[in-house]
Design a protein around this motif. Structure first.
Motif, mmCIF file in Angstrom:
data_model
loop_
_atom_site.group_PDB
_atom_site.id
_atom_site.type_symbol
_atom_site.label_atom_id
_atom_site.label_comp_id
_atom_site.label_asym_id
_atom_site.label_seq_id
_atom_site.Cartn_x
_atom_site.Cartn_y
_atom_site.Cartn_z
ATOM 1 N N HIS A 43 0.816 -1.221 0.000
ATOM 2 C CA HIS A 43 0.000 0.000 0.000
ATOM 3 C C HIS A 43 0.847 1.268 0.000
ATOM 4 C CE1 HIS A 43 0.970 -0.462 4.274
ATOM 5 N NE2 HIS A 43 0.701 0.831 4.408
ATOM 6 N N LEU A 44 2.147 1.145 0.297
ATOM 7 C CA LEU A 44 3.048 2.299 0.298
ATOM 8 C C LEU A 44 3.531 2.657 -1.109
ATOM 9 C CD1 LEU A 44 5.247 1.349 3.401
ATOM 10 C CD2 LEU A 44 3.340 2.964 3.333
ATOM 11 N N ASN A 45 3.385 1.729 -2.071
ATOM 12 C CA ASN A 45 3.773 2.006 -3.458
ATOM 13 C C ASN A 45 2.938 3.158 -4.000
ATOM 14 O OD1 ASN A 45 5.365 -0.240 -3.112
ATOM 15 N ND2 ASN A 45 4.165 -1.574 -4.449
ATOM 16 N N TYR A 46 3.510 3.921 -4.922
ATOM 17 C CA TYR A 46 2.746 5.043 -5.494
ATOM 18 C C TYR A 46 3.128 5.269 -6.958
ATOM 19 C CZ TYR A 46 7.021 7.826 -4.790
ATOM 20 O OH TYR A 46 8.308 8.298 -4.828
ATOM 21 N N HIS A 47 2.236 5.925 -7.680
ATOM 22 C CA HIS A 47 2.433 6.208 -9.097
ATOM 23 C C HIS A 47 2.880 7.648 -9.321
ATOM 24 C CE1 HIS A 47 0.095 2.500 -9.720
ATOM 25 N NE2 HIS A 47 0.625 2.476 -10.925
ATOM 26 N N ILE A 48 3.822 7.827 -10.226
ATOM 27 C CA ILE A 48 4.141 9.155 -10.750
ATOM 28 C C ILE A 48 3.306 9.380 -12.008
ATOM 29 C CG2 ILE A 48 5.968 10.603 -11.733
ATOM 30 C CD1 ILE A 48 7.944 9.157 -9.905
ATOM 31 N N VAL A 49 3.121 8.304 -12.772
ATOM 32 C CA VAL A 49 2.162 8.312 -13.893
ATOM 33 C C VAL A 49 1.143 7.229 -13.600
ATOM 34 C CG1 VAL A 49 1.827 7.892 -16.357
ATOM 35 C CG2 VAL A 49 3.814 9.180 -15.575
ATOM 36 N N GLU A 50 -0.092 7.636 -13.406
ATOM 37 C CA GLU A 50 -1.165 6.692 -13.089
ATOM 38 C C GLU A 50 -1.481 5.810 -14.288
ATOM 39 O OE1 GLU A 50 -2.741 5.986 -10.365
ATOM 40 O OE2 GLU A 50 -2.069 7.590 -9.021
ATOM 41 N N TYR A 55 -1.435 -2.657 -19.211
ATOM 42 C CA TYR A 55 -0.370 -2.328 -20.152
ATOM 43 C C TYR A 55 -0.686 -2.734 -21.590
ATOM 44 C CZ TYR A 55 2.766 -1.405 -16.156
ATOM 45 O OH TYR A 55 3.349 -0.909 -15.033
ATOM 46 N N ARG A 56 -1.227 -3.924 -21.767
ATOM 47 C CA ARG A 56 -1.484 -4.394 -23.136
ATOM 48 C C ARG A 56 -2.424 -3.433 -23.874
ATOM 49 N NH1 ARG A 56 -1.337 -9.382 -25.993
ATOM 50 N NH2 ARG A 56 -2.873 -9.432 -27.679
ATOM 51 N N LYS A 57 -3.506 -3.054 -23.227
ATOM 52 C CA LYS A 57 -4.468 -2.139 -23.839
ATOM 53 C C LYS A 57 -3.843 -0.758 -24.029
ATOM 54 C CE LYS A 57 -9.227 -0.445 -23.491
ATOM 55 N NZ LYS A 57 -8.903 0.900 -24.012
ATOM 56 N N ALA A 58 -3.130 -0.283 -23.020
ATOM 57 C CA ALA A 58 -2.510 1.039 -23.100
ATOM 58 C C ALA A 58 -1.500 1.101 -24.252
ATOM 59 C CB ALA A 58 -1.832 1.385 -21.784
ATOM 60 N N VAL A 59 -0.708 0.030 -24.410
ATOM 61 C CA VAL A 59 0.286 -0.039 -25.488
ATOM 62 C C VAL A 59 -0.402 -0.036 -26.854
ATOM 63 C CG1 VAL A 59 1.899 -1.618 -26.619
ATOM 64 C CG2 VAL A 59 2.160 -1.110 -24.185
ATOM 65 N N LEU A 60 -1.374 -0.912 -27.017
ATOM 66 C CA LEU A 60 -2.071 -1.017 -28.314
ATOM 67 C C LEU A 60 -2.834 0.270 -28.634
ATOM 68 C CD1 LEU A 60 -3.353 -4.706 -28.122
ATOM 69 C CD2 LEU A 60 -1.426 -3.819 -29.447
ATOM 70 N N ASP A 61 -3.431 0.903 -27.614
ATOM 71 C CA ASP A 61 -4.152 2.167 -27.827
ATOM 72 C C ASP A 61 -3.202 3.256 -28.309
ATOM 73 O OD1 ASP A 61 -6.504 1.015 -27.056
ATOM 74 O OD2 ASP A 61 -6.621 1.999 -25.099
ATOM 75 N N ILE A 118 3.263 4.967 -20.280
ATOM 76 C CA ILE A 118 1.972 4.401 -19.881
ATOM 77 C C ILE A 118 1.886 4.172 -18.376
ATOM 78 C CG2 ILE A 118 1.577 3.335 -22.136
ATOM 79 C CD1 ILE A 118 2.373 0.643 -20.869
ATOM 80 N N SER A 119 3.049 4.104 -17.702
ATOM 81 C CA SER A 119 3.026 3.940 -16.247
ATOM 82 C C SER A 119 4.399 4.244 -15.673
ATOM 83 C CB SER A 119 2.627 2.515 -15.859
ATOM 84 O OG SER A 119 2.691 2.341 -14.452
ATOM 85 N N ALA A 120 4.409 4.833 -14.476
ATOM 86 C CA ALA A 120 5.642 5.008 -13.707
ATOM 87 C C ALA A 120 5.257 4.786 -12.255
ATOM 88 C CB ALA A 120 6.229 6.400 -13.909
ATOM 89 N N VAL A 121 5.698 3.668 -11.687
ATOM 90 C CA VAL A 121 5.296 3.293 -10.332
ATOM 91 C C VAL A 121 6.538 3.064 -9.471
ATOM 92 C CG1 VAL A 121 5.087 0.841 -10.986
ATOM 93 C CG2 VAL A 121 3.903 1.695 -8.945
ATOM 94 N N VAL A 122 6.504 3.607 -8.261
ATOM 95 C CA VAL A 122 7.604 3.446 -7.310
ATOM 96 C C VAL A 122 7.233 2.354 -6.311
ATOM 97 C CG1 VAL A 122 8.992 4.554 -5.518
ATOM 98 C CG2 VAL A 122 8.319 5.851 -7.554
ATOM 99 N N HIS A 123 8.113 1.373 -6.185
ATOM 100 C CA HIS A 123 7.889 0.253 -5.256
ATOM 101 C C HIS A 123 8.647 0.498 -3.949
ATOM 102 C CE1 HIS A 123 6.826 -2.915 -8.571
ATOM 103 N NE2 HIS A 123 5.857 -2.042 -8.335
ATOM 104 N N LEU A 124 7.904 0.489 -2.866
ATOM 105 C CA LEU A 124 8.489 0.600 -1.524
ATOM 106 C C LEU A 124 8.280 -0.685 -0.727
ATOM 107 C CD1 LEU A 124 7.316 4.231 -0.632
ATOM 108 C CD2 LEU A 124 9.510 3.508 -1.590
ATOM 109 N N VAL A 136 6.037 3.396 -24.654
ATOM 110 C CA VAL A 136 5.941 2.842 -26.005
ATOM 111 C C VAL A 136 6.970 3.573 -26.867
ATOM 112 C CG1 VAL A 136 4.402 2.320 -27.933
ATOM 113 C CG2 VAL A 136 3.482 2.482 -25.602
ATOM 114 N N PRO A 137 7.848 2.852 -27.589
ATOM 115 C CA PRO A 137 8.906 3.513 -28.364
ATOM 116 C C PRO A 137 8.390 4.089 -29.690
ATOM 117 C CG PRO A 137 9.101 1.138 -28.594
ATOM 118 C CD PRO A 137 7.989 1.370 -27.618
ATOM 119 N N ILE A 138 7.785 5.264 -29.615
ATOM 120 C CA ILE A 138 7.240 5.948 -30.789
ATOM 121 C C ILE A 138 8.196 7.067 -31.186
ATOM 122 C CG2 ILE A 138 5.333 7.327 -31.701
ATOM 123 C CD1 ILE A 138 4.471 4.468 -31.170
ATOM 124 N N THR A 139 8.597 7.100 -32.448
ATOM 125 C CA THR A 139 9.521 8.129 -32.935
ATOM 126 C C THR A 139 8.784 9.439 -33.191
ATOM 127 O OG1 THR A 139 9.216 7.652 -35.288
ATOM 128 C CG2 THR A 139 10.830 6.304 -34.094
#
Length: 327
Positions: A43-50, A55-61, A118-124, A136-139
């Motif tokens: 529960h202490l973990n937190y997102h910098i990018v929510e 991931y699969r849907k976010a990547v394909l989208d 698509i996500s940036a999460v810090v694990h504590l 996603v590696p988009i040029t």
């Protein structure tokens, strides 16, 4: 001891994206592959990018949004890890750690674009705080291309140089480590040391149990021995695969020792402390390898099909227990 800001980037194809999502976002019920995860701290973990979607849907989208073409074998996601020397990072306050990861995040936002992340999460909830960031590696021209964005192994070393320069501007007490692509340092998962250590602690029990199985007239003792072996069967079954991994590393180290006698390496550490740290890490792997070999000699006495059967039975029993089916 030198302090490092650590950054790794790994390529991910679509088939691996779901598994990565489950791990980074803590969507699994349990994490046997990494016993260092403490669920009571998740529960202490937190997102910098929510996370907007899995991931699969976010990547394909994102790929569809820019109109990029995707092949079946395309790299669709860059899986990034950001950490630091454990004692140095853990010595900071929670607020200072947050500022560290916020600052590191801006490196990725500035270089790979916010809309591709698509996500940036810090694990504590593990031994050392760290961040997982996926993009996603988009040029700039709207192409899906890991090669153009990262540029292969040499390009990755270049990005690590840039990350060090960026982090060093704010954290002047950090040192640039020797890249793994150059040093060939292996990232041996901590759980491998843990599993080998636990088995080695019960080395005498395991040896005794294997001998007791051969008893003909003592069925009770024989059953007890089989039950004891069954308890450690999944870890014993993993051992051979783990041993292959450390064997490869040991072989590399031995080649390096011979080559260093003949000539100086072009990639020696720039300071003594870093060289010492690498040697200490490699000594741990030597020790792990020796423990694994001693265990493997004993475990090899168990027929492989019997060990696999016991391992499967124990895995199913652990699964039932974790779901509360057994008390």
């Amino acid at each position: 001891m030198a302090n490092y800001a650590i950054m790794r980037i790994e390529k991910r194809k679509l088939g691996a994206v779901g598994r990565i999502c489950n791990h980074h976002e803590r969507l699994k019920a349990e994490y046997k592959s990494n016993p260092d995860i403490d669920p009571s701290r998740t529960h202490l973990n937190y997102h910098i990018v929510e996370l907007a979607a899995k991931y699969r849907k976010a990547v394909l989208d994102r790929i569809e949004e820019v109109g990029a073409k995707r092949r079946k074998d395309s790299v669709v996601m860059q899986d990034c890890f950001v950490g630091g020397t454990p004692d140095w990072l853990k010595g900071k306050s929670v607020e200072e750690q947050r500022k560290y990861f916020d600052y590191a995040y801006r490196f990725f936002e500035n270089n790979f674009k916010k809309e591709n992340i698509i996500s940036a999460v810090v694990h504590l909830d593990e031994a050392t705080p760290h961040m997982h960031l996926c993009f996603v590696p988009i040029t700039d021209k709207g192409r899906l291309s890991s090669k153009d964005i990262i540029g292969g192994p040499k390009g990755l070393v270049g990005w690590q140089d840039k990350f060090y320069e960026y982090m060093h501007e704010k954290y002047t007490d950090i040192t640039r480590g020797t890249p793994a692509k150059v040093s060939h340092r292996k990232h041996i998962p901590p759980f491998m040391f843990k599993v080998a250590g636990e088995l080695y602690d019960h080395y005498g029990e395991i040896c005794g149990a294997i001998n007791d199985i051969g008893l003909v007239n003592n069925a009770k003792k024989k059953d007890a021995a089989i039950a004891l072996l069954g308890r450690y069967a999944p870890e014993m079954a993993q051992l051979k695969v783990q041993l292959q991994s450390t064997d490869k590393h040991i072989a590399y180290l031995e080649r390096e020792l011979f080559s260093e006698r003949d000539s100086n390496s072009n990639y020696r550490s720039i300071n003594y402390e870093q060289e010492l740290e690498l040697k200490q890490a490699n000594r741990k792997i030597y020790e792990l390898n020796q423990k694994q070999k001693e265990l493997e000699k004993v475990i090899s006495k168990i027929p492989p099909e019997v060990l696999q059967q016991m391992a499967q039975q124990e895995k199913e029993a652990r699964k039932r227990k974790s779901k509360g089916w057994e008390r």
